[in-house]
Design an enzyme around this catalytic site. Sequence first.
Site, mmCIF file in Angstrom:
data_model
loop_
_atom_site.group_PDB
_atom_site.id
_atom_site.type_symbol
_atom_site.label_atom_id
_atom_site.label_comp_id
_atom_site.label_asym_id
_atom_site.label_seq_id
_atom_site.Cartn_x
_atom_site.Cartn_y
_atom_site.Cartn_z
ATOM 1 N N LYS A 1 0.831 -1.212 0.000
ATOM 2 C CA LYS A 1 0.000 0.000 0.000
ATOM 3 C C LYS A 1 0.862 1.257 0.000
ATOM 4 O O LYS A 1 0.584 2.217 -0.726
ATOM 5 C CB LYS A 1 -0.924 0.007 1.220
ATOM 6 C CG LYS A 1 -2.039 -1.024 1.182
ATOM 7 C CD LYS A 1 -2.838 -1.007 2.489
ATOM 8 C CE LYS A 1 -3.915 -2.046 2.525
ATOM 9 N NZ LYS A 1 -4.675 -2.039 3.801
ATOM 10 N N SER B 1 -0.993 0.771 6.573
ATOM 11 C CA SER B 1 -1.234 -0.299 7.537
ATOM 12 C C SER B 1 -2.219 -1.311 6.966
ATOM 13 O O SER B 1 -2.990 -0.993 6.055
ATOM 14 C CB SER B 1 -1.783 0.292 8.846
ATOM 15 O OG SER B 1 -1.861 -0.697 9.855
ATOM 16 N N ASP B 2 -2.161 -2.511 7.515
ATOM 17 C CA ASP B 2 -3.127 -3.548 7.147
ATOM 18 C C ASP B 2 -3.387 -4.391 8.386
ATOM 19 O O ASP B 2 -2.462 -4.685 9.150
ATOM 20 C CB ASP B 2 -2.596 -4.432 6.019
ATOM 21 C CG ASP B 2 -3.674 -5.349 5.471
ATOM 22 O OD1 ASP B 2 -4.516 -4.867 4.689
ATOM 23 O OD2 ASP B 2 -3.702 -6.539 5.855
ATOM 24 N N THR B 3 -4.643 -4.761 8.594
ATOM 25 C CA THR B 3 -5.025 -5.466 9.816
ATOM 26 C C THR B 3 -5.802 -6.735 9.497
ATOM 27 O O THR B 3 -6.674 -6.735 8.631
ATOM 28 C CB THR B 3 -5.897 -4.551 10.711
ATOM 29 O OG1 THR B 3 -5.165 -3.369 11.027
ATOM 30 C CG2 THR B 3 -6.292 -5.257 11.999
ATOM 31 N N GLY C 1 0.040 -4.740 10.267
ATOM 32 C CA GLY C 1 1.322 -4.376 9.684
ATOM 33 C C GLY C 1 1.400 -2.862 9.588
ATOM 34 O O GLY C 1 0.382 -2.196 9.370
#
Length: 202
Positions: free
Chosen positions: A50, A73-75, A110
Amino acid sequence: MKVILASKSPRRKEILQTLGIDFTVVTADTDEHSAQTDPALLVEQLALQKAQDVHNLLLAEDKLQPDTLIIASDTVVALHGEILGKPQDKEDARCMIKALQNTTHHVLSGIAFCYTDAHKTTKHAYSHASTAVHFGPMSEADIELYVNSDEPYDKAGAYAIQGLAGRWITGIEGDYFNVVGLPVNTMCELAKQAFGIDLLRV
């Protein structure tokens, strides 16, 4: 310094605003399909992708300024090692909540940076945080009440700790903000360690 959040998430925006960080939002279309099955590696991979996609977009449009920090970010939610994404429909949400209730699961986020310095050299850094979340028991009526609300359908694992689901969460171990979607401590420490940037003083 210019700070860019590579996310449309209102929750991530609210967290940065709470920290007093001046930022703008820029997003790019990122392919989030991945064969990666390790939750920690997956969120790092997607967060970095991203950030890189927004960096490349700004570069292509000749809008990338020196001294720019892109945050992404990634969740995901992981239950017994299995990754739970966003529910596709009500039945999917119902299955997720039934699986989560009366158990402990982990939320992993992340965090990734693309930093372009004053000389227009770009560096990357990424990491992740994990928080254990203890979900209490739910009756069938509780589950139906929840899945008939609007809350589950744009969230990993079909719930939001800061919303109605908080009624059944008995405790957490780790960063609360990580569960909301942006691991504040990990983000601030990584920026300092990787680039010498204090995000609370930019």
